[in-house]
Design a protein around this motif. Structure first.
Motif, PDB file in Angstrom:
ATOM      1  N   TYR A 120       0.835  -1.194   0.000  1.00 45.39           N
ATOM      2  CA  TYR A 120       0.000   0.000   0.000  1.00 45.39           C
ATOM      3  C   TYR A 120       0.869   1.243   0.000  1.00 45.39           C
ATOM      4  CZ  TYR A 120      -3.061  -3.764   1.406  1.00 45.39           C
ATOM      5  OH  TYR A 120      -3.713  -4.950   1.456  1.00 45.39           O
ATOM      6  N   GLN A 121       1.242   1.676  -1.217  1.00 44.87           N
ATOM      7  CA  GLN A 121       2.030   2.885  -1.329  1.00 44.87           C
ATOM      8  C   GLN A 121       1.657   3.635  -2.599  1.00 44.87           C
ATOM      9  OE1 GLN A 121       6.276   2.190  -2.234  1.00 44.87           O
ATOM     10  NE2 GLN A 121       5.877   0.004  -2.010  1.00 44.87           N
ATOM     11  N   THR A 122       1.934   4.927  -2.585  1.00 43.26           N
ATOM     12  CA  THR A 122       1.654   5.748  -3.761  1.00 43.26           C
ATOM     13  C   THR A 122       2.745   5.483  -4.800  1.00 43.26           C
ATOM     14  OG1 THR A 122       3.002   7.585  -2.993  1.00 43.26           O
ATOM     15  CG2 THR A 122       0.701   7.575  -2.279  1.00 43.26           C
ATOM     16  N   PRO A 123       2.526   5.917  -6.037  1.00 42.58           N
ATOM     17  CA  PRO A 123       3.579   5.708  -7.048  1.00 42.58           C
ATOM     18  C   PRO A 123       4.911   6.325  -6.625  1.00 42.58           C
ATOM     19  CG  PRO A 123       1.532   6.415  -8.089  1.00 42.58           C
ATOM     20  CD  PRO A 123       1.308   6.486  -6.618  1.00 42.58           C
ATOM     21  N   GLU A 124       4.875   7.390  -5.756  1.00 36.67           N
ATOM     22  CA  GLU A 124       6.148   8.000  -5.307  1.00 36.67           C
ATOM     23  C   GLU A 124       6.737   7.263  -4.116  1.00 36.67           C
ATOM     24  OE1 GLU A 124       3.276  10.466  -5.093  1.00 36.67           O
ATOM     25  OE2 GLU A 124       3.452  10.341  -7.269  1.00 36.67           O
ATOM     26  N   GLU A 144       5.164   6.811  -1.155  1.00 36.31           N
ATOM     27  CA  GLU A 144       4.696   7.316   0.140  1.00 36.31           C
ATOM     28  C   GLU A 144       3.608   6.400   0.692  1.00 36.31           C
ATOM     29  OE1 GLU A 144       6.208   9.789   1.541  1.00 36.31           O
ATOM     30  OE2 GLU A 144       7.335  10.532  -0.176  1.00 36.31           O
ATOM     31  N   LEU A 195       0.258   4.916   1.855  1.00 36.40           N
ATOM     32  CA  LEU A 195      -1.096   5.070   1.308  1.00 36.40           C
ATOM     33  C   LEU A 195      -2.101   4.552   2.331  1.00 36.40           C
ATOM     34  CD1 LEU A 195      -2.636   5.933  -1.262  1.00 36.40           C
ATOM     35  CD2 LEU A 195      -2.478   3.561  -2.030  1.00 36.40           C
ATOM     36  N   THR A 217      -3.923  13.683   2.760  1.00 40.03           N
ATOM     37  CA  THR A 217      -2.689  12.934   2.585  1.00 40.03           C
ATOM     38  C   THR A 217      -1.589  13.751   3.212  1.00 40.03           C
ATOM     39  OG1 THR A 217      -3.500  11.964   0.578  1.00 40.03           O
ATOM     40  CG2 THR A 217      -1.120  11.949   0.891  1.00 40.03           C
ATOM     41  N   SER A 229       1.509  15.509   3.696  1.00 39.88           N
ATOM     42  CA  SER A 229       2.541  15.921   2.754  1.00 39.88           C
ATOM     43  C   SER A 229       3.536  16.832   3.439  1.00 39.88           C
ATOM     44  CB  SER A 229       1.909  16.659   1.579  1.00 39.88           C
ATOM     45  OG  SER A 229       2.941  17.274   0.832  1.00 39.88           O
TER      46      SER A 229
END
Lengths: 258, 636
Positions: free
Chosen positions: B588-592, B594, B596, B632, B634
């Motif tokens: 479970y992570q974002t494409p960058e 991070e 999720l 999210t 950031s």
């Protein structure tokens, strides 16, 4: 990365209780130069346990030199040969191949040996109970910035307050005096405005209990300062003595009962 | 399913605590002396609670396994303590501290608890100053502040690099005053080994005297646990050698729910592991990131010395990835970024380490200024590593440091077992999935000085618990169980030492339940931990006797508990199918790359009920956010 190993001969104090007769026990160890002194003892204990023998009792907790739990006399010096560190911060790279190391507990009448290298330092707490505080309850205090404290005064209080209560000063002193420990706490409050209302009663109460607990007198050898892992200055002792005399002169009778 | 009632007071966020304090019942001053309270642990939370309850007039018995209350591990906290004083006029407020903490915790903490924490933070600083805590000062004599990760204001109060020590000695001094007055009876060198529950309420504790080995029982009207965290489950952590989960775990096995055990904090700035026989890891204060720059080489497998790597071949990865927070990005993010760099084969000379470099700061501010700010930390680094950080950059790597999870408590800090209160790191309440720097000291003292003194009165006045005799049947039974447990440990006489099994457990936890987790790894970890538990109970070697000072036996009991806790941590991590804060699931992570979160399915606290060995029931406490919007996180 290949670890550099060194071989050492240990002479470790073993004593099976406060009243038991103690003696040195020999052990040969081979240890990484990057290990700490206490990690060397961990390894020794691991091998003792593996062989079904009682491990050497020694105390430690934070292993960062701040909790004051550890304290061994190493080759005659409390906390070992390197100045201004606690036993847990001593690393084996300071020892040489084949060296013999004598390991003993902190010895003082007021610090009875519990077992092997562990001693009972509760006398220090007892002194603190006598007056090592500012008598304020929780709540109802002024805003933190209501009293301005000069930077150098705060620094002086901090230098005294940095004491970790390990007892090396007592172990280093030929009289087993606790003057450095007590004066550090007395000084922290003696220089700060918050400590002024109880300044002269505090010093008398704490000194009285210190004397009752069997700590010796100060004869100005400064061994305490030399062995203190936090570099607490003997100037604190001078300050405490001054306050103590002043307290006696200021009032004829100060109520010493709590 | 059990309904977990968080007992959050109604009304607007900013008025909840004030209203609650007015609405809850009080114990009349003359009646307080009729109540006995047990406090276990004498760190910031325990010492401040014991002292304050003694001042109020309750009869307090305080217990520590240390030789003195002053040794508790709070003493090792370096950097500082947060408060919303806004002395720096940089836009801080109670609301901002609340918001930063909620966001820092990745929206997995209770709004009401966190707001209260921010609210009382200012009282803590006032209290500590009144006690004579020598905080750092400006030239004008007013208090100085510095910055910490996850915040854009300077709100951290500090006493050189020894803030925890000075705050603990303050609480210890308040405690000593009550001991002298006879309002607190202090029991040193006694380890809590069980909780006694009578008619569903906490009624007392069983202890082992660590000098004589004697098993003893103590009863009271209420029991407070302030027994710290469980990061030593990893074997190598920044926790002190004796930090353990035993008090909390035994209470868990007596019915107290364990919440969010998988939320562990891996601190980004610790000294790297040096070898096989290392006993613990050392933290370098996060405050160093105020002036230190974190970097690795841009090239894989770069074996050059740091001085030989030119500026344009260095990757200041935190500054690159998170320009607004840079080197002061929160702990979970900074740790994970270090791991990414090492996984990408860009660690220092192929090791598990990254650089923390002060060269620019020394050039900008001068060596003297750096020495004044961080002198003792630099000395500590040199003592341990033998390298001078004024000349070569520090080498650092993440290490287990703090545990956000802990026993479940309601708004009153009471567990699901009436009469059992849990404070400080031992509870789960305020930091969500990630704790911000300088907030642990704040929470410990908030709980002890300013929350429990009110909320315990409400319990005593409304439930009117009775005190049972410490030699009554339930106490005797609990003591006998502990004696059997101890005899059992000593009877195995197997081949493996306690430390050996603990190290194996630590390796499983670090590799599979550490900075990055995935379902497959977690399932494997559960299996391996069960095997280790088998190995322990069939083949461990514990030497010596029960009735003596026996450090091997002490450790054995603690490791037995870690083996059970480790399994629950892995299970909790497996069941939480999202990434949040310190809990990073690779799936479970974002494409960058991070974290999720899955707010739809996991905006809740997981509170585990112990059914039997190796079996738990997972309960949920839904988290509702009425004041902040779940966004999210950031730091870019």
């Amino acid at each position: 990365m290949a670890e550099k190993m060194i071989n050492l001969k240990l002479k470790v104090w073993r004593q099976n209780g406060p009243k038991a007769v103690g003696a040195f026990e020999d052990h040969d160890v081979s240890v990484s130069a990057d290990s700490s002194f206490l990690e060397m003892l961990d390894e020794l204990n691991d091998s003792l346990e593996r062989n079904g023998k009682d491990p050497v009792v020694f105390e430690s907790d934070c292993r960062e030199g701040i909790c004051g739990t550890c304290g061994l006399v190493i080759n005659g010096q409390p906390h070992g040969p390197i100045p201004k560190i606690a036993t847990c911060q001593l690393h084996m790279r300071h020892f040489t191949e084949g060296q013999t190391i004598w390991i003993e507990p902190f010895r003082a009448k007021a610090f009875p040996v519990l077992k092997d290298l562990a001693v009972d330092r509760s006398a220090f707490d007892t002194i603190m109970h006598a007056g090592g505080y500012v008598s304020v309850n929780t709540g109802g205090v002024p805003d933190a910035n209501a009293i301005a404290i000069p930077k150098d005064v705060a620094a002086e209080a901090f230098d005294a307050a940095a004491c970790i209560g390990c007892g090396a000063c007592v172990a280093a002193c030929k009289n087993a005096s606790a003057m450095l420990f007590v004066s550090a706490k007395v000084s922290q409050f003696a220089v700060l405005p918050q400590g002024q209302p109880e300044r002269y009663t505090r010093v008398q109460k704490m000194v009285k209990v210190m004397d009752e607990l069997g700590f010796g007198s100060c004869t100005n050898t400064y061994a305490c300062e030399a062995e203190c892992p936090k570099g607490i200055s003997v100037k604190n002792i001078a300050r405490m003595n001054k306050d103590y005399i002043k307290a006696k002169v200021k009032t004829e009778k100060i109520e010493l009962e709590a | 399913m059990v309904k977990l009632d968080s007992k959050i007071p109604s009304g607007p966020l900013a008025e909840k605590w004030t209203n609650h304090k007015f609405n809850i019942k009080l114990v009349n001053p003359a009646n307080k002396r009729k109540y006995d309270i047990i406090v276990v642990g004498t760190g910031l939370a325990g010492a401040s609670a014991a002292a304050t309850l003694g001042e109020l007039g309750y009869n307090v018995s305080a217990f520590t396994f240390h030789d003195s209350p002053r040794r508790a591990h709070s003493i090792a906290a370096q950097g500082g303590i947060n408060a919303a004083k806004n002395y720096q006029n940089d836009g801080d407020s109670v609301y901002r501290l609340f918001y930063d903490t909620i966001k820092g915790g990745d929206f997995r903490a209770r709004e009401a608890n966190v707001y209260r924490l921010a609210e009382v933070s200012n009282n803590i600083i006032d209290q500590c100053v009144a006690q004579g805590v020598p905080f750092a000062r400006e030239y004008g004599g007013l208090l100085d502040n510095r910055s910490f990760g996850g915040a854009q204001v300077s709100r951290t109060f500090y006493a050189r690099g020894q803030t925890g020590q000075q705050l603990l000695l303050g609480a210890y001094s308040a405690l000593n005053r009550q001991i002298a007055k006879g309002k607190v009876k202090m029991y040193n060198r006694k380890e809590m080994v069980d909780l006694v529950v009578v008619d569903g309420k906490a009624a007392g504790i069983v202890t082992r005297d660590l000098v004589s080995g004697e098993i003893e029982t103590y009863s009271a009207h209420a029991v407070i646990l302030a027994t710290g965290g469980y990061a030593n489950v990893f074997f190598l952590s920044t926790n002190a050698m004796n930090c353990n989960v035993t008090a909390g775990w035994r209470a868990h096995k007596k019915g107290a729910f364990f919440a969010n055990p998988c939320y562990t904090q891996i601190h980004p700035t610790c000294l790297p592991v040096h070898g096989e026989h290392q006993s613990k890891l050392t933290l370098m204060s996060e405050s160093l990131r105020n002036d230190g720059r974190v970097w690795v080489s841009k090239l894989k497998g770069d074996m050059r010395n740091p001085g030989d790597i030119p500026e344009n071949e260095r990757d200041y990865y935190l500054e690159r990835k998170y320009p607004s927070f840079g080197n002061l990005s929160p702990r979970d993010i900074s740790s994970r970024s270090a791991k990414e760099a090492v996984d990408d084969e860009r660690g220092v000379k192929g090791q598990e380490a990254v650089y923390l470099d002060f060269e620019d700061a020394i050039n900008r501010l001068g060596k003297k200024a750096i020495e004044e700010k961080y002198g003792n930390l630099f000395e500590m680094y040199e003592t341990i590593t033998g390298e001078n950080p004024y000349q070569v950059p520090m080498k650092i790597y993440p290490a287990p440091h703090y545990t956000m999870g802990g026993l479940w408590v309601d708004y009153n800090l009471m567990s699901n077992l009436p009469g059992l209160f849990v404070l400080g790191e031992a509870n789960f309440s305020d930091h969500g999935a990630n704790r911000l720097g300088a907030s642990a000291l704040m929470q410990g003292l908030a709980d002890g000085y300013f929350v429990i003194p009110y909320t315990i009165g409400n319990y005593l006045a409304s439930d009117k618990p009775e005190k049972h005799a410490a030699n009554s049947a339930p106490f005797k039974e609990a003591a006998n169980q502990i004696k059997d447990f101890t005899a059992n440990l000593l009877s195995i006489q197997g081949k493996h030492t306690v430390d050996e099994i603990h190290k194996k457990l630590g390796r499983v936890m670090w590799n599979q339940v550490g900075m990055a987790r995935n379902a497959e790894g977690l399932k494997a970890a559960i299996k391996e931990i069960k095997e280790l538990k088998e190995l322990f109970w069939n083949d461990v070697k514990v030497v010596g006797k029960a009735e003596e000072l026996n450090q091997n036996l002490e450790r054995a009991g603690r490791v037995a508990d870690y083996l059970e806790l480790g399994e629950l941590m892995a299970l909790d991590a497996l069941e939480r199918n999202e990434s949040c804060g310190g809990h990073f699931r690779e799936e479970y992570q974002t494409p960058e790359g991070e974290a999720l979160r899955d707010d739809e399915n996991y905006t809740h606290v997981a509170a585990w009920q112990f059914d039997k060995a190796g079996a738990w029931t997972r309960h949920k406490e839904e988290l509702t956010f009425e004041n902040v919007e779940l966004s999210t996180r950031s730091y870019k």
